[in-house]
Design an enzyme around this catalytic site. Sequence first.
Site, PDB file in Angstrom:
ATOM      1  N   ASP A 132       0.852  -1.196   0.000  1.00 19.23           N
ATOM      2  CA  ASP A 132       0.000   0.000   0.000  1.00 19.23           C
ATOM      3  C   ASP A 132       0.886   1.244   0.000  1.00 19.23           C
ATOM      4  OD1 ASP A 132      -2.190  -1.644   0.240  1.00 19.23           O
ATOM      5  OD2 ASP A 132      -2.640  -1.125   2.319  1.00 19.23           O
ATOM      6  N   ARG A 182      -1.543  -0.746  -8.370  1.00 16.46           N
ATOM      7  CA  ARG A 182      -2.898  -0.305  -8.012  1.00 16.46           C
ATOM      8  C   ARG A 182      -2.888   1.222  -8.078  1.00 16.46           C
ATOM      9  NH1 ARG A 182      -3.829  -1.181  -2.082  1.00 16.46           N
ATOM     10  NH2 ARG A 182      -4.111  -3.353  -2.632  1.00 16.46           N
TER      11      ARG A 182
HETATM   12  P1  FAD Z   1     -14.356   9.305  -4.012  1.00 16.98           P
HETATM   13  O1  FAD Z   1     -14.016  10.619  -4.589  1.00 16.98           O
HETATM   14  O2  FAD Z   1     -14.215   9.080  -2.558  1.00 16.98           O
HETATM   15  O3  FAD Z   1     -15.821   8.926  -4.381  1.00 16.98           O
HETATM   16  C1  FAD Z   1     -16.254   9.211  -5.686  1.00 16.98           C
HETATM   17  C2  FAD Z   1     -17.672   8.798  -5.890  1.00 16.98           C
HETATM   18  O4  FAD Z   1     -17.801   7.386  -5.651  1.00 16.98           O
HETATM   19  C3  FAD Z   1     -18.661   9.429  -4.957  1.00 16.98           C
HETATM   20  O5  FAD Z   1     -18.962  10.732  -5.332  1.00 16.98           O
HETATM   21  C4  FAD Z   1     -19.807   8.465  -5.117  1.00 16.98           C
HETATM   22  O6  FAD Z   1     -20.460   8.698  -6.327  1.00 16.98           O
HETATM   23  C5  FAD Z   1     -19.106   7.145  -5.203  1.00 16.98           C
HETATM   24  N1  FAD Z   1     -19.071   6.513  -3.880  1.00 16.98           N
HETATM   25  C6  FAD Z   1     -18.051   6.500  -3.034  1.00 16.98           C
HETATM   26  N2  FAD Z   1     -18.383   5.821  -1.911  1.00 16.98           N
HETATM   27  C7  FAD Z   1     -19.640   5.417  -2.076  1.00 16.98           C
HETATM   28  C8  FAD Z   1     -20.554   4.683  -1.279  1.00 16.98           C
HETATM   29  N3  FAD Z   1     -20.233   4.242  -0.051  1.00 16.98           N
HETATM   30  N4  FAD Z   1     -21.780   4.456  -1.773  1.00 16.98           N
HETATM   31  C9  FAD Z   1     -22.122   4.913  -2.984  1.00 16.98           C
HETATM   32  N5  FAD Z   1     -21.306   5.626  -3.768  1.00 16.98           N
HETATM   33  C10 FAD Z   1     -20.085   5.866  -3.332  1.00 16.98           C
HETATM   34  N6  FAD Z   1      -5.329   5.131  -0.634  1.00 16.98           N
HETATM   35  C11 FAD Z   1      -4.018   5.345  -0.398  1.00 16.98           C
HETATM   36  O7  FAD Z   1      -3.615   6.491  -0.157  1.00 16.98           O
HETATM   37  N7  FAD Z   1      -3.132   4.296  -0.414  1.00 16.98           N
HETATM   38  C12 FAD Z   1      -3.508   3.023  -0.708  1.00 16.98           C
HETATM   39  O8  FAD Z   1      -2.665   2.113  -0.734  1.00 16.98           O
HETATM   40  C13 FAD Z   1      -4.875   2.766  -0.974  1.00 16.98           C
HETATM   41  N8  FAD Z   1      -5.340   1.522  -1.263  1.00 16.98           N
HETATM   42  C14 FAD Z   1      -6.644   1.373  -1.645  1.00 16.98           C
HETATM   43  C15 FAD Z   1      -7.094   0.109  -2.049  1.00 16.98           C
HETATM   44  C16 FAD Z   1      -8.377  -0.037  -2.550  1.00 16.98           C
HETATM   45  C17 FAD Z   1      -8.822  -1.365  -3.029  1.00 16.98           C
HETATM   46  C18 FAD Z   1      -9.253   1.101  -2.615  1.00 16.98           C
HETATM   47  C19 FAD Z   1     -10.627   0.969  -3.186  1.00 16.98           C
HETATM   48  C20 FAD Z   1      -8.832   2.313  -2.152  1.00 16.98           C
HETATM   49  C21 FAD Z   1      -7.549   2.463  -1.647  1.00 16.98           C
HETATM   50  N9  FAD Z   1      -7.108   3.696  -1.185  1.00 16.98           N
HETATM   51  C22 FAD Z   1      -5.778   3.883  -0.923  1.00 16.98           C
HETATM   52  C23 FAD Z   1      -8.076   4.786  -0.883  1.00 16.98           C
HETATM   53  C24 FAD Z   1      -8.215   5.759  -2.020  1.00 16.98           C
HETATM   54  O9  FAD Z   1      -7.054   6.534  -2.150  1.00 16.98           O
HETATM   55  C25 FAD Z   1      -9.415   6.700  -1.800  1.00 16.98           C
HETATM   56  O10 FAD Z   1      -9.216   7.413  -0.621  1.00 16.98           O
HETATM   57  C26 FAD Z   1     -10.734   5.970  -1.702  1.00 16.98           C
HETATM   58  O11 FAD Z   1     -10.800   4.912  -2.614  1.00 16.98           O
HETATM   59  C27 FAD Z   1     -11.885   6.958  -2.026  1.00 16.98           C
HETATM   60  O12 FAD Z   1     -11.750   7.444  -3.337  1.00 16.98           O
HETATM   61  P2  FAD Z   1     -12.692   6.980  -4.559  1.00 16.98           P
HETATM   62  O13 FAD Z   1     -11.798   6.767  -5.740  1.00 16.98           O
HETATM   63  O14 FAD Z   1     -13.504   5.825  -4.193  1.00 16.98           O
HETATM   64  O15 FAD Z   1     -13.530   8.234  -4.899  1.00 16.98           O
END
Ligand code: FAD
Length: 305
Positions: A132, A182
């Site tokens: 990560d 990722r």
């Molecule tokens: P966001 O901008 O949070 O959400 C965008 C849109 O997605 C929202 O407007 C909505 O339409 C939809 N949405 C989001 N949540 C929901 C919900 N609960 N229900 C319905 N709609 C929803 N971050 C790191 O810094 N380091 C890492 O190593 C890391 N690993 C990750 C591994 C995985 C598998 C994932 C999924 C995320 C990881 N992250 C990591 C976190 C990532 O950086 C984001 O903080 C997190 O994924 C939220 O961003 P998002 O792309 O989902 O978009």
Amino acid sequence: MEQLMRDFFLFLSKNKTLTKLAKKYGLRFGASRFVAGETIEQAVEVIKQLNKKGLAVTVDYLGEFVDNEKEANEMANHCIEAIQAIGREKLNSQLSLKMTSMGLDISDDLVMRNMRRILEMAKEHGVFVTIDMEDYSRCQKTLDIFKQLKKEYDNVGTVLQAYLYRTEADIEDLKDYRPNLRLVKGAYKESPEVAFPDKKDVDDNFKKIIKMHLLNGNYTAVATHDDAIIEYTKQLVKEYNIPNDQFEFQMLYGIRPERQEQLVREGYTMRVYVPYGTDWYGYFMRRLAERPANVAFVLKGVLRK
Ligand code: FAD
């Protein structure tokens, strides 16, 4: 208001006293929606249920910012235990880990020793390991260690964050390592000196790096819950005839489970990040920071009690 809440929860996520208390008192405040349990046995049950639905998994023994050697070694032992469980139970699961839990803040020697132990065991069981990405101050060191490990092992990948200005250059720099990366938006509080402050710029950069990494011919995990990014990826792979086995989608356990299953039905590889363990507090706070609806969910849970 949303930005204020985000900052508040990201601030709380780093609180050491609350982290210790959380460990002591176990999964609370609706954290079990996002965390699969405190033991490997509980995590295995959750993974089996997800696998039954056609969802692949990457399992993570929760832990970060470890500051002593004994704890770092124990964290590595937990990762090895998880790999053995994946092998024994024949789970469709990879492993994810945080380098600060392996001793990144203590010594290079320690972190390399722990990573090699884990990667040896993972190789034996055919398990892929993703490192990560944590906060900006650890980014360069994490990438340096990743490059070193990638020369020794095929079964290791890492994460790049779209909110950092440097990420486009990192995609280029890593290209020749043929890395399985990722790609995410980024979950930590960073200064505008190193990260795009505006969401729109983060989203644009996310699309840009997805395209770059895919067109470089490298395996790409698009980790997001954002439909706009998912649709963008689907269109891109169609336009450039990129096969389904060169990319996958990833989401976090407990977030948009119906959408996860829908992507499986559409024929895509969908991997769920399944965290477990007692050190759930920081991870949980970052999930609350991401979405006010998650806070409302937790408040409802607390008020019901
Ligand atoms: P966001 O901008 O949070 O959400 C965008 C849109 O997605 C929202 O407007 C909505 O339409 C939809 N949405 C989001 N949540 C929901 C919900 N609960 N229900 C319905 N709609 C929803 N971050 C790191 O810094 N380091 C890492 O190593 C890391 N690993 C990750 C591994 C995985 C598998 C994932 C999924 C995320 C990881 N992250 C990591 C976190 C990532 O950086 C984001 O903080 C997190 O994924 C939220 O961003 P998002 O792309 O989902 O978009």
